[in-house]
Write an enzyme that holds these catalytic residues in place. Structure first.
Site, PDB file in Angstrom:
ATOM      1  NE  ARG A  76      -1.645   5.514  -2.061  1.00 44.28           N
ATOM      2  CZ  ARG A  76      -1.355   4.211  -2.017  1.00 44.28           C
ATOM      3  NH1 ARG A  76      -1.616   3.503  -0.926  1.00 44.28           N
ATOM      4  NH2 ARG A  76      -0.816   3.599  -3.041  1.00 44.28           N
ATOM      5  CE  LYS A 209      -1.431  -3.001   0.724  1.00 47.19           C
ATOM      6  NZ  LYS A 209      -1.341  -2.853  -0.743  1.00 47.19           N
ATOM      7  CE  LYS A 211      -5.836  -1.541   0.069  1.00 44.94           C
ATOM      8  NZ  LYS A 211      -5.627  -1.814  -1.359  1.00 44.94           N
ATOM      9  CB  CYS A 432      -2.901   0.021 -11.399  1.00 49.80           C
ATOM     10  SG  CYS A 432      -1.655  -0.883 -12.343  1.00 49.80           S
ATOM     11  CB  CYS A 438       4.250   0.663  -9.769  1.00 53.37           C
ATOM     12  SG  CYS A 438       3.905  -0.732  -8.680  1.00 53.37           S
ATOM     13  CB  CYS A 481      -3.436  -1.176  -7.730  1.00 51.06           C
ATOM     14  SG  CYS A 481      -2.110  -1.815  -6.696  1.00 51.06           S
TER      15      CYS A 481
END
Ligand code: SRM
Ligand code: SF4
Length: 556
Positions: A76, A209, A211, A432, A438, A481
């Site tokens: 990514r 994570k 964001k 997603c 995934c 997602c």
């Protein structure tokens, strides 16, 4: 000063002992006996923007043949604000063809992913990206991710000024380690001795994570409240006055775990200068670093940290660390979230064409050669590429004298017809990735939603709702997602072929929806929607959206 020193989750140890995210990645990469990486390296690789995956469609076949799963990697890119030059798009096109499945996937966070990259191709892929001045540093992992920004330049003469913040914030929150350059680009650590002291991430990075999004009202294409930090640009008299700063958004839940929940970010206040904005962003990250839960990763996002501390205590801690108080939030209004398709012109007379790329999948199919069309446009060198958080691409900054040339390509490949003909619900839908790559998918999403929408469209038509841009989003699991928790209709996968149906979100991303029905299969979904659309078409007030109607009717 962590409040969570005890009982650290295993990932905390991996990070701490990783020698600046290097681990044994170099050794793992050269081990030809397996397509996989050593376990700890799989976690570390994420910080470099890559995930180990396997082809889930082929698990059974591989196991039957006593072969290891078919491992490959997803990369990514880090693209703050989601921007590529035409030369970079041409390069990306060829890299995708040479090293991955060939499909370029535009993500819900304004960047692109390539899938199916074999272990031996990972380094060449990163090197090829490097020649295009592109990297994947911190695109995943327990760090700040790709910083997203309202994509549509048309909206404001000062879009560029706001857009530059995405880059500044991304740089501010980049890890200091040179590991990426050493592992993937063969930088010599002895020759290039650089100071790696990282005052922001220290040695354990963040608990989870992180964001950040920047929204430019009246457009909330970034779903600003779904982010750990949301900046809302305040524009008065055509000038950027500063940002309202919100914190604590996050969507993921876990089926059967009542301690997990989706949460919209809370607006903390307003910062009137760049210095204050960046300082506040930085210190929100340090609070999360110091107070976030490091033992239970399901409770580790900033949203839980804030709820545990209480919003006032959080605000006070932020003021203490910043050395100033945020001002009272300024008024703003969001009126739109989906993309403005087709041609638009900006304040300087430059043209933009927003292409509908269903679920962000750029590939050549029998009915539409989107990938070749975009390559042709890029080859003219006359359009930049901007990605939207709705998984679309905007061909942008086109000089009026070049518009005809770009338009001719789009016409020739049927892109204009495709964009114009797609129905309103399809064009505002998001799905997603889910299967086949995934590892967390319980149900299909991007491979299934287009088919499901084709079955929903006749139902909409039956009730005269074909032009109603009801927001409909689907994910293959509750991680969210595709941000289904802020859609008017959210489908969240529970098992193969089954989805929970959520209702009652709004169209601008200001309200969470709620669960309406559990574990519906396709016939049950179509039955429910038929009933709901019938009610809506008969009893809605003028201008009332489906999400608002669902709430008024107390369906949820
Ligand atoms: Fe995501 C994990 C794909 C946006 C919440 N997400 C994953 C992984 C990497 C699966 C994994 O951990 O192994 C998925 C890779 C699938 C694949 O094969 O490519 C994945 N997430 C995506 C993308 C590609 C979906 C898409 O179709 O566009 C999006 C990439 C964004 C990007 O460019 O960075 C993507 N993920 C999101 C969003 C939406 C957003 O950020 O606006 C969310 C919900 C918002 C949020 O973070 O709260 C989201 N992804 C998650 C979570 C749950 C996090 C949590 O708080 O628990 C996971 C699982 C995890 O982290 O453990 C996850
Ligand atoms: Fe995978 Fe779940 Fe994210 Fe979909 S929502 S990409 S199934 S983690």
């Amino acid at each position: 000063m962590s409040t969570n020193q005890d009982n650290l989750s295993p990932v905390e140890r991996i990070k701490q002992q990783s020698h600046g995210l290097r681990g044994t990645l170099k050794q793992s990469l050269t081990d030809e006996a397996t397509g996989a990486l050593r376990e700890d390296d799989q976690s570390l690789m994420k910080f470099h923007g890559m995930y180990q995956q396997d082809d889930r469609d082929r698990r059974e076949e591989r196991s039957a043949k006593k072969l290891e799963w078919l491992y490959s990697y997803m990369i990514r890119l880090r693209l703050p604000g989601g921007f590529l030059t035409p030369e970079q798009w041409v390069g990306l096109h060829h890299i995708a063809g040479e090293h991955s499945t060939g499909v370029i996937k535009i993500t819900t966070r304004q960047t692109v992913q390539l899938h199916g990259i074999l272990k031996s191709h990972v380094k060449p892929t990163i090197k090829a990206f490097d020649t295009l001045k592109l990297d994947s540093i911190a695109a995943c992992g327990d760090v700040n991710r790709n910083v997203v920004c309202g994509a549509h330049p048309k909206q404001s003469a000062i879009h560029e000024e706001i857009f530059r913040y995405a880059d500044k914030i991304s740089t501010l929150a980049l890890p200091k380690t040179r590991a990426y350059y050493e592992v993937w680009l063969d930088e010599n650590s002895l020759l290039e001795k650089k100071d790696e002291t990282d005052p922001l991430y220290q040695d354990r990075y963040l608990p989870r994570k992180f964001k950040i999004a920047i929204a430019i009202p009246p457009h909330n294409d970034v779903d600003v409240f779904a982010n750990d930090i949301g900046l809302i640009a305040i524009i008065e008299d055509g000038k950027l006055k500063g940002f309202n700063i919100a914190a604590g958004g996050g969507l993921s839940t876990t089926h059967g775990n009542p301690n997990t929940y989706a949460r919209l970010a809370t607006v903390l206040g307003f910062a009137d200068t760049e210095e204050k904005t960046l300082k506040a962003v930085y210190e929100i990250i340090t609070i999360q670093r110091d107070y976030g839960n490091r033992s239970d990763r399901k409770q580790a996002r900033l949203k839980y940290t804030i709820d545990k501390m209480g919003i006032e205590a959080f605000r006070q801690e932020l003021e203490k660390r910043c050395g100033f108080a945020l001002e009272r939030e300024r008024p703003y209004e969001f009126t739109q979230r989906s993309d403005y398709y087709g041609w638009q012109q900006n304040h300087e007379g430059k043209w933009y064409y927003t292409v509908f790329s269903e679920n962000g999948r750029v590939l050549d199919e029998a009915q539409l050669a989107l990938k070749t069309a975009l390559l042709e446009v890029a080859r003219t060198g006359k359009a930049n590429f901007r990605f939207t958080c709705n998984q679309n691409v905007i061909l942008s900054d086109i000089d009026p004298k070049d518009k005809k040339e770009v338009e001719a390509i789009l016409e020739r490949f049927g892109i204009i017809e495709h964009t114009e003909k797609a129905g309103a619900v399809r064009k505002s839908a998001i799905a997603c990735v889910a299967f086949n790559t995934c590892p967390l998918a319980l149900a299909e999403a991007q491979r299934y939603l287009p088919t499901l929408i084709s079955k929903i469209e006749p139902v909409l038509e039956k009730y005269g709702l074909s032009d109603d841009a009801i927001s409909l989003r689907m994910t293959g699991c509750p991680n969210g997602c595709g941000r289904p928790y802020v859609a008017e209709i959210g489908f969240i996968g529970t098992a193969y072929g089954q989805y929970n149906l959520h209702l009652g979100g709004d169209r601008e991303g200001l309200r969470l929806n709620k669960k309406y029905r559990e574990n519906l299969d396709e016939p049950a979904i179509l039955r429910e929607l038929d009933k709901l659309f019938s009610e809506y078409s008969k009893n809605r007030k003028k201008g009332e959206t489906f999400g608002d109607f669902a709430l008024r009717e107390k369906w949820v």
